[in-house]
Enzyme design. Structure first.
Site, PDB file in Angstrom:
ATOM      1  N   SER A  60      48.786  39.146  38.190  1.00 39.46           N
ATOM      2  CA  SER A  60      48.366  39.433  39.547  1.00 39.46           C
ATOM      3  C   SER A  60      47.999  40.910  39.703  1.00 39.46           C
ATOM      4  O   SER A  60      47.133  41.407  38.994  1.00 39.46           O
ATOM      5  CB  SER A  60      49.466  39.024  40.525  1.00 39.46           C
ATOM      6  OG  SER A  60      49.040  39.193  41.855  1.00 39.46           O
ATOM      7  N   TRP A 173      46.611  38.856  55.239  1.00 36.19           N
ATOM      8  CA  TRP A 173      47.235  39.424  54.037  1.00 36.19           C
ATOM      9  C   TRP A 173      47.841  38.337  53.166  1.00 36.19           C
ATOM     10  O   TRP A 173      47.757  38.368  51.948  1.00 36.19           O
ATOM     11  CB  TRP A 173      48.297  40.442  54.411  1.00 36.19           C
ATOM     12  CG  TRP A 173      49.194  40.772  53.260  1.00 36.19           C
ATOM     13  CD1 TRP A 173      50.539  40.570  53.158  1.00 36.19           C
ATOM     14  CD2 TRP A 173      48.800  41.334  51.995  1.00 36.19           C
ATOM     15  NE1 TRP A 173      50.987  40.975  51.942  1.00 36.19           N
ATOM     16  CE2 TRP A 173      49.969  41.440  51.207  1.00 36.19           C
ATOM     17  CE3 TRP A 173      47.582  41.738  51.463  1.00 36.19           C
ATOM     18  CZ2 TRP A 173      49.921  41.940  49.912  1.00 36.19           C
ATOM     19  CZ3 TRP A 173      47.547  42.233  50.177  1.00 36.19           C
ATOM     20  CH2 TRP A 173      48.713  42.336  49.416  1.00 36.19           C
TER      21      TRP A 173
END
Length: 298
Positions: A60, A173
């Site tokens: 990630s 988000w």
């Protein structure tokens, strides 16, 4: 082999600082600098590991952390004319690598899978393609909100699996983070994140991990909003770092978990495949794009 888990930057998970303002001044550069300092001090405390081959791995946003830490170590070793840290290479999976191409791939997947409308797809490409994942414009953020609403309560890492009811409420988000974070495992559980929050908040678990009670967060969470909203620097691409480290001869392994989201990384795959075919044998890659009939290993 030995594995060392480093929880960084300061303020995430159980990591802490005696200076509260540190949580408001995190960024890519500081994270790399702090991590090098930690590793040097750790090896001073455990010198028996100094000569061991050292590899770094992450996923990630580790697509930033890992290459940047590797770069910081390589530069430190060169500046000190030694190998204080015997870095041999690194590995990243589902890595955030280049904001422009990652955006292209993600938006294309969302649209081709019927998760967003044609109009939203067009506007995402117009307003977000050249934006930073971390420091997006208000216009891009608004379009991400629209995309989130159109997607509904779907997990983009397994869109045909039942979703976790605890994730029914989406935010811009959260959508971004879900697009960046891999959660797919062989036996998929869409509520894995929620399970981990329950587990790591258990007093007995924190005691077993030797978490200092006075430094422990009031609630352990998988992502720190304080760290995220105050993040200082986040380069839009890591490709320049890759080029530097390839020249240094480091072994690099980039991989992608096989999932329904594999097409969104096709652009990144193409770039790295081009590098290899142009005579950069030090770049090791493993790419499996099964749903488009392409499979490459090297």
């Amino acid at each position: 082999a030995n594995i060392l888990f480093l929880e960084s930057p300061v303020g995430v998970g159980f990591s802490y600082s005696n200076t509260s303002s540190d949580l408001l001044n995190n960024g890519d550069k500081r994270t790399a600098k702090d991590s090098v300092t930690f590793l040097l001090k750790w090896l001073e405390r455990f010198p028996q590991y100094k000569e061991r081959d050292f590899y770094i791995a992450g996923e990630s946003y580790g697509g930033h952390y890992v290459p940047q830490l590797s770069q910081a170590i390589a530069r430190y070793n060169k500046a000190t004319n030694g190998k204080a840290i015997n870095l041999k290479g690194y590995m990243v999976g589902n890595a955030l690598t280049d904001d422009y191409h990652d955006h292209l791939g993600q938006f294309q997947f969302m649209w081709s899978a019927g998760l967003i409308s044609d109009e939203t797809y067009k506007l995402l490409n117009v307003l977000c393609d050249f934006e930073s994942f971390v420091h997006s414009s208000s216009a891009c953020n608004e379009m991400m909100d629209v995309a989130s609403e159109e997607m509904g309560n779907l997990d983009p890492y397994s869109i045909f699996s039942p979703s976790c009811s605890a994730n029914a409420s989406q935010t811009k988000w959260l959508l971004k983070r879900r697009l960046m974070v891999s959660q797919l495992i062989e036996k998929y559980d869409p509520c894995t994140e929620k399970h981990s929050e329950v587990y790591f908040n258990l007093p007995e678990v924190q005691k077993s991990l030797h978490v200092l009670p006075e430094a422990a967060p009031s609630k352990w969470e998988t992502c720190s909003d304080i760290v995220n909203t105050n993040w200082k620097d986040s380069p839009i691409t890591m490709l320049d770092v890759y080029r530097e480290l390839i020249r240094e001869g480091l072994r690099i392994w980039i991989f992608r978990f096989i999932s329904k989201f594999v097409t969104m990384f096709f652009y990144i795959a193409s770039m790295f495949l081009t590098w290899v075919t142009r005579g950069q044998p030090s770049l090791l890659y493993l790419l499996k794009l099964e749903n488009i009939g392409l499979e490459n290993e090297k």
